[in-house]
Scaffold this motif. Structure first.
Motif, mmCIF file in Angstrom:
data_model
loop_
_atom_site.group_PDB
_atom_site.id
_atom_site.type_symbol
_atom_site.label_atom_id
_atom_site.label_comp_id
_atom_site.label_asym_id
_atom_site.label_seq_id
_atom_site.Cartn_x
_atom_site.Cartn_y
_atom_site.Cartn_z
ATOM 1 N N VAL A 159 0.866 -1.181 0.000
ATOM 2 C CA VAL A 159 0.000 0.000 0.000
ATOM 3 C C VAL A 159 0.903 1.231 0.000
ATOM 4 N N HIS A 160 0.578 2.202 -0.843
ATOM 5 C CA HIS A 160 1.334 3.455 -0.922
ATOM 6 C C HIS A 160 0.569 4.547 -0.186
ATOM 7 N N VAL A 161 1.283 5.314 0.650
ATOM 8 C CA VAL A 161 0.660 6.393 1.426
ATOM 9 C C VAL A 161 1.518 7.647 1.300
ATOM 10 N N TYR A 162 0.899 8.765 0.896
ATOM 11 C CA TYR A 162 1.574 10.060 0.937
ATOM 12 C C TYR A 162 1.425 10.645 2.336
ATOM 13 N N VAL A 163 2.526 11.176 2.867
ATOM 14 C CA VAL A 163 2.557 11.787 4.191
ATOM 15 C C VAL A 163 3.295 13.120 4.091
ATOM 16 N N PRO A 164 3.062 14.031 5.048
ATOM 17 C CA PRO A 164 3.760 15.322 4.999
ATOM 18 C C PRO A 164 5.279 15.207 5.190
ATOM 19 N N ASP A 165 5.744 14.211 5.985
ATOM 20 C CA ASP A 165 7.172 14.069 6.275
ATOM 21 C C ASP A 165 7.534 12.588 6.247
ATOM 22 N N VAL A 166 8.073 12.122 5.120
ATOM 23 C CA VAL A 166 8.386 10.708 4.947
ATOM 24 C C VAL A 166 9.387 10.214 5.982
ATOM 25 N N ASP A 167 10.380 11.035 6.324
ATOM 26 C CA ASP A 167 11.400 10.585 7.281
ATOM 27 C C ASP A 167 10.808 10.379 8.673
ATOM 28 N N VAL A 209 12.106 -2.045 4.660
ATOM 29 C CA VAL A 209 12.242 -2.614 3.324
ATOM 30 C C VAL A 209 13.225 -1.767 2.533
ATOM 31 N N ARG A 210 13.096 -0.446 2.703
ATOM 32 C CA ARG A 210 14.015 0.488 2.072
ATOM 33 C C ARG A 210 13.926 1.828 2.800
ATOM 34 N N PRO A 211 15.063 2.386 3.235
ATOM 35 C CA PRO A 211 15.027 3.708 3.866
ATOM 36 C C PRO A 211 14.568 4.761 2.860
ATOM 37 N N GLY A 221 14.143 9.086 -5.691
ATOM 38 C CA GLY A 221 14.316 8.258 -6.891
ATOM 39 C C GLY A 221 14.294 9.106 -8.142
ATOM 40 N N ASP A 222 13.819 8.523 -9.219
ATOM 41 C CA ASP A 222 13.755 9.214 -10.498
ATOM 42 C C ASP A 222 12.501 10.060 -10.657
ATOM 43 N N ASP A 223 11.605 9.979 -9.692
ATOM 44 C CA ASP A 223 10.371 10.769 -9.755
ATOM 45 C C ASP A 223 10.436 11.882 -8.713
ATOM 46 N N PRO A 224 9.407 12.698 -8.576
ATOM 47 C CA PRO A 224 9.477 13.834 -7.648
ATOM 48 C C PRO A 224 9.308 13.458 -6.168
ATOM 49 N N ASP A 225 9.240 12.164 -5.844
ATOM 50 C CA ASP A 225 8.969 11.747 -4.467
ATOM 51 C C ASP A 225 10.220 11.266 -3.745
ATOM 52 N N ARG A 226 10.219 11.488 -2.444
ATOM 53 C CA ARG A 226 11.162 10.833 -1.538
ATOM 54 C C ARG A 226 10.349 9.711 -0.906
ATOM 55 N N ARG A 227 10.828 8.452 -1.015
ATOM 56 C CA ARG A 227 10.006 7.299 -0.654
ATOM 57 C C ARG A 227 10.833 6.259 0.084
ATOM 58 N N GLY A 228 10.193 5.631 1.076
ATOM 59 C CA GLY A 228 10.782 4.499 1.778
ATOM 60 C C GLY A 228 9.724 3.436 1.983
ATOM 61 N N GLY A 229 10.164 2.256 2.393
ATOM 62 C CA GLY A 229 9.226 1.159 2.596
ATOM 63 C C GLY A 229 9.438 0.470 3.921
ATOM 64 N N VAL A 230 8.319 0.062 4.545
ATOM 65 C CA VAL A 230 8.341 -0.635 5.833
ATOM 66 C C VAL A 230 7.297 -1.741 5.798
ATOM 67 N N ARG A 231 7.675 -2.931 6.292
ATOM 68 C CA ARG A 231 6.722 -4.040 6.416
ATOM 69 C C ARG A 231 6.209 -4.049 7.852
ATOM 70 N N ASP A 232 4.883 -4.010 8.012
ATOM 71 C CA ASP A 232 4.296 -3.992 9.362
ATOM 72 C C ASP A 232 4.269 -5.404 9.950
ATOM 73 N N THR A 280 3.395 -4.378 3.306
ATOM 74 C CA THR A 280 4.462 -3.424 3.040
ATOM 75 C C THR A 280 3.829 -2.072 2.746
ATOM 76 N N TRP A 281 4.255 -1.057 3.478
ATOM 77 C CA TRP A 281 3.753 0.307 3.331
ATOM 78 C C TRP A 281 4.843 1.138 2.680
ATOM 79 N N TRP A 282 4.541 1.652 1.486
ATOM 80 C CA TRP A 282 5.446 2.565 0.788
ATOM 81 C C TRP A 282 5.028 3.978 1.189
ATOM 82 N N ILE A 283 5.927 4.661 1.892
ATOM 83 C CA ILE A 283 5.643 5.966 2.486
ATOM 84 C C ILE A 283 6.387 7.009 1.648
ATOM 85 N N SER A 284 5.665 8.069 1.266
ATOM 86 C CA SER A 284 6.242 8.993 0.305
ATOM 87 C C SER A 284 5.831 10.428 0.586
ATOM 88 N N THR A 285 6.733 11.352 0.278
ATOM 89 C CA THR A 285 6.452 12.776 0.294
ATOM 90 C C THR A 285 6.896 13.353 -1.046
#
Length: 128
Positions: free
Chosen positions: A76-84, A98-100, A104-115, A120-125
């Protein structure tokens, strides 16, 4: 007067997660994303038969796996105000990295965490 086809404030589509430990997953979502608990129906053995939480503007539905409905890995992908900050809270809530967060190549800063329930939650700003 007719009854609306869906509850007020619900989107037309919602992810439905079958997990191992729905109660833990709900607690994880509350701690990491500030999820709002909406509904919960437990089975006679104390497991979660069906639950709903709101994460931002989206309702996430979930339940414990069982006979005929085994837990399934999901992403699941979730946009948040502060990914870090969200990534840090996810690790504190028992998530496995999963990944700090990184750019990447797109306008997002993204990391992944498995609950703890296996999702797996892909967290992005969005950065620009």
């Amino acid at each position: 007067m007719s009854v609306p086809y869906k509850p007020a404030g619900y989107t037309d589509a919602a992810p439905y997660l079958i997990v191992d430990g729905a109660a833990r997953t709900i607690d994880f979502l509350v701690q990491v994303f500030g999820a709002e608990r909406l509904r919960r129906f437990d089975d006679p053995e104390g497991g979660v038969r069906h639950a709903e939480v709101r994460v931002g503007d989206t309702v996430v539905m979930l339940a414990d796996g069982g006979e005929g409905y085994p837990p399934q890995p999901a992403h699941v992908h979730v946009y948040v105000p502060d990914v870090d900050d969200a990534y840090r809270r996810a690790l504190e809530a028992g998530g496995e990295s999963v990944r700090p967060p990184e750019r990447g190549d797109d306008p997002d800063r993204r990391g992944g965490v498995r609950d703890p329930g296996g999702t797996t939650w892909w967290i992005s700003t969005q950065m620009e």
